[in-house]
Design a protein around this motif. Structure first.
Motif, PDB file in Angstrom:
ATOM      1  N   UNK A 178      11.597   2.234 -15.014  1.00 23.24           N
ATOM      2  CA  UNK A 178      11.910   3.236 -13.997  1.00 23.24           C
ATOM      3  C   UNK A 178      11.070   4.486 -14.183  1.00 23.24           C
ATOM      4  N   UNK A 179      10.802   4.849 -15.463  1.00 22.11           N
ATOM      5  CA  UNK A 179       9.944   6.002 -15.719  1.00 22.11           C
ATOM      6  C   UNK A 179       8.514   5.730 -15.243  1.00 22.11           C
ATOM      7  N   UNK A 180       8.063   4.493 -15.445  1.00 26.35           N
ATOM      8  CA  UNK A 180       6.734   4.122 -14.953  1.00 26.35           C
ATOM      9  C   UNK A 180       6.651   4.274 -13.439  1.00 26.35           C
ATOM     10  N   UNK A 181       7.644   3.726 -12.764  1.00 27.36           N
ATOM     11  CA  UNK A 181       7.666   3.794 -11.302  1.00 27.36           C
ATOM     12  C   UNK A 181       7.755   5.247 -10.842  1.00 27.36           C
ATOM     13  N   UNK A 182       8.599   6.034 -11.495  1.00 29.81           N
ATOM     14  CA  UNK A 182       8.750   7.426 -11.119  1.00 29.81           C
ATOM     15  C   UNK A 182       7.444   8.191 -11.296  1.00 29.81           C
TER      16      UNK A 182
ATOM     17  N   UNK B 115       4.322  -6.304 -10.000  1.00 31.93           N
ATOM     18  CA  UNK B 115       5.674  -6.665  -9.586  1.00 31.93           C
ATOM     19  C   UNK B 115       5.714  -6.675  -8.057  1.00 31.93           C
ATOM     20  N   UNK B 116       6.733  -7.279  -7.484  1.00 31.20           N
ATOM     21  CA  UNK B 116       6.808  -7.356  -6.031  1.00 31.20           C
ATOM     22  C   UNK B 116       7.177  -6.008  -5.423  1.00 31.20           C
ATOM     23  N   UNK B 117       6.844  -5.833  -4.150  1.00 28.77           N
ATOM     24  CA  UNK B 117       7.216  -4.616  -3.446  1.00 28.77           C
ATOM     25  C   UNK B 117       8.727  -4.479  -3.409  1.00 28.77           C
ATOM     26  N   UNK B 118       9.424  -5.591  -3.261  1.00 24.68           N
ATOM     27  CA  UNK B 118      10.890  -5.552  -3.249  1.00 24.68           C
ATOM     28  C   UNK B 118      11.430  -5.013  -4.574  1.00 24.68           C
ATOM     29  N   UNK B 119      10.806  -5.411  -5.682  1.00 19.92           N
ATOM     30  CA  UNK B 119      11.236  -4.908  -6.982  1.00 19.92           C
ATOM     31  C   UNK B 119      10.958  -3.415  -7.099  1.00 19.92           C
ATOM     32  N   UNK B 120       9.826  -2.976  -6.559  1.00 16.35           N
ATOM     33  CA  UNK B 120       9.521  -1.544  -6.540  1.00 16.35           C
ATOM     34  C   UNK B 120      10.600  -0.799  -5.754  1.00 16.35           C
ATOM     35  N   UNK B 121      10.948  -1.336  -4.593  1.00 20.49           N
ATOM     36  CA  UNK B 121      11.987  -0.699  -3.770  1.00 20.49           C
ATOM     37  C   UNK B 121      13.310  -0.610  -4.518  1.00 20.49           C
ATOM     38  N   UNK B 122      13.629  -1.655  -5.277  1.00 23.40           N
ATOM     39  CA  UNK B 122      14.878  -1.658  -6.031  1.00 23.40           C
ATOM     40  C   UNK B 122      14.851  -0.586  -7.125  1.00 23.40           C
ATOM     41  N   UNK B 123      13.724  -0.492  -7.835  1.00 27.30           N
ATOM     42  CA  UNK B 123      13.594   0.549  -8.853  1.00 27.30           C
ATOM     43  C   UNK B 123      13.707   1.935  -8.221  1.00 27.30           C
ATOM     44  N   UNK B 124      13.064   2.092  -7.075  1.00 24.35           N
ATOM     45  CA  UNK B 124      13.091   3.375  -6.374  1.00 24.35           C
ATOM     46  C   UNK B 124      14.538   3.747  -6.025  1.00 24.35           C
ATOM     47  N   UNK B 125      15.286   2.797  -5.494  1.00 20.08           N
ATOM     48  CA  UNK B 125      16.689   3.042  -5.134  1.00 20.08           C
ATOM     49  C   UNK B 125      17.522   3.364  -6.369  1.00 20.08           C
ATOM     50  N   UNK B 126      17.287   2.637  -7.460  1.00 19.05           N
ATOM     51  CA  UNK B 126      18.033   2.881  -8.698  1.00 19.05           C
ATOM     52  C   UNK B 126      17.776   4.289  -9.231  1.00 19.05           C
ATOM     53  N   UNK B 127      16.512   4.704  -9.195  1.00 23.27           N
ATOM     54  CA  UNK B 127      16.153   6.033  -9.687  1.00 23.27           C
ATOM     55  C   UNK B 127      16.846   7.105  -8.863  1.00 23.27           C
TER      56      UNK B 127
ATOM     57  N   UNK C  74       1.757  10.036  -6.257  1.00 28.73           N
ATOM     58  CA  UNK C  74       1.411   9.806  -4.865  1.00 28.73           C
ATOM     59  C   UNK C  74       1.100   8.379  -4.485  1.00 28.73           C
ATOM     60  N   UNK C  75       1.406   7.421  -5.351  1.00 28.23           N
ATOM     61  CA  UNK C  75       1.135   6.023  -5.043  1.00 28.23           C
ATOM     62  C   UNK C  75       2.157   5.478  -4.043  1.00 28.23           C
ATOM     63  N   UNK C  76       1.712   4.591  -3.169  1.00 22.79           N
ATOM     64  CA  UNK C  76       2.610   3.909  -2.247  1.00 22.79           C
ATOM     65  C   UNK C  76       3.326   2.776  -2.980  1.00 22.79           C
ATOM     66  N   UNK C  77       4.369   2.228  -2.351  1.00 24.03           N
ATOM     67  CA  UNK C  77       5.082   1.101  -2.957  1.00 24.03           C
ATOM     68  C   UNK C  77       4.151  -0.079  -3.185  1.00 24.03           C
ATOM     69  N   UNK C  78       3.246  -0.338  -2.250  1.00 21.37           N
ATOM     70  CA  UNK C  78       2.284  -1.439  -2.400  1.00 21.37           C
ATOM     71  C   UNK C  78       1.360  -1.173  -3.581  1.00 21.37           C
ATOM     72  N   UNK C  79       0.879   0.046  -3.729  1.00 21.45           N
ATOM     73  CA  UNK C  79      -0.003   0.379  -4.842  1.00 21.45           C
ATOM     74  C   UNK C  79       0.718   0.256  -6.171  1.00 21.45           C
ATOM     75  N   UNK C  80       2.011   0.687  -6.197  1.00 19.75           N
ATOM     76  CA  UNK C  80       2.805   0.552  -7.419  1.00 19.75           C
ATOM     77  C   UNK C  80       3.006  -0.921  -7.742  1.00 19.75           C
ATOM     78  N   UNK C  81       3.262  -1.711  -6.706  1.00 20.31           N
ATOM     79  CA  UNK C  81       3.446  -3.148  -6.874  1.00 20.31           C
ATOM     80  C   UNK C  81       2.213  -3.783  -7.511  1.00 20.31           C
ATOM     81  N   UNK C  82       1.043  -3.439  -6.990  1.00 22.87           N
ATOM     82  CA  UNK C  82      -0.212  -4.012  -7.514  1.00 22.87           C
ATOM     83  C   UNK C  82      -0.492  -3.538  -8.934  1.00 22.87           C
ATOM     84  N   UNK C  83      -0.223  -2.280  -9.188  1.00 15.39           N
ATOM     85  CA  UNK C  83      -0.538  -1.694 -10.504  1.00 15.39           C
ATOM     86  C   UNK C  83       0.342  -2.264 -11.607  1.00 15.39           C
TER      87      UNK C  83
END
Length: 219
Positions: free
Chosen positions: A159-163, A181-193, A169-178
């Motif tokens: 979650x700290x990585x995603x945050x 992990x899937x975009x859906x997983x990024x969205x889940x981390x974002x919601x959890x944070x 300034x990265x988009x969910x797609x960019x975070x996913x690629x970096x």
């Protein structure tokens, strides 16, 4: 009659409403005073005759259940909301509780658990489907249940990585690629944070994260 705990049902499947109504009205002291299959009509029902509780589905025509819950609680903060859904998705659970729902039950749960959930919420507690304990991380469930110690738990390393990437300034797609992990997983981390920090939008999240030192803005 004044001691009755009144409930309004909202689900776009008539058979679901009938089954839930029959379960509720078999219990002394509980009474269904209205039902609908439409989110907008639900708001009108609640406005006309505010109940103690609204039991509603997430997916409905007119207005989705989470938006309807938020609107109901804005106008009637003393009304309890219990979500009754087929969805086991973590993001739906978090969004429902962020909207102010006091419970989240699955349609596959038993009638006994429905009554248990109503009693629990009626007594001032939060209720989550027992089956979710096998689906979601225990830390998330503790936070959702209002465990005071859980709310002090720091973000997980991921979650700290995603945050950090959100702040950069990265988009969910960019975070996913970096992070591979899937975009859906990024969205889940974002919601959890956002849920852990009790923040409603990305802009607030970024400001809070920098001010509280959750991330290093210079990296």
């Amino acid at each position: 009659m004044n001691d009755e705990y009144t409930i309004i049902l909202a689900d776009d499947h008539a058979m679901i409403r009938e089954g839930v109504r029959n379960l509720i009205e078999a219990v002394d002291g509980l009474k269904v005073i209205g039902e609908t299959g439409d989110g907008l009509k639900l708001l009108k029902l609640v406005r006309k005759n505010p109940p103690h509780m609204v039991i509603l589905d997430i997916t409905m025509p007119g207005m989705r259940g989470i938006e309807a819950a938020r609107e109901i609680l804005t106008q009637h903060p003393d009304t309890h909301v219990l979500m009754l859904s087929m969805h086991k998705r973590e993001d739906f659970l978090i969004m429902a509780l962020e909207a102010g729902a006091k419970g989240y039950l699955l349609k596959e749960d038993s009638g006994e658990e429905l009554i248990e959930a109503i009693d629990c919420i009626r007594s001032g507690q939060t209720y989550l489907s027992k089956k979710l304990a096998n689906e979601f991380p225990s830390a998330i469930l503790s936070i959702c249940r209002g465990d005071p110690q859980a709310t002090q738990t720091p973000l997980t390393p991921r979650e700290r990585q995603v945050l950090q990437l959100i702040v950069d300034g990265h988009t969910d797609r960019q975070i996913s690629d970096k992070l591979c992990i899937s975009v859906r997983t990024v969205n889940r981390h974002h919601a959890n944070i956002r849920f852990k920090l009790n923040l409603k939008c990305t802009a607030d999240l970024v400001r809070y994260a920098i001010s509280q030192g959750y991330v290093n803005n210079q990296s």
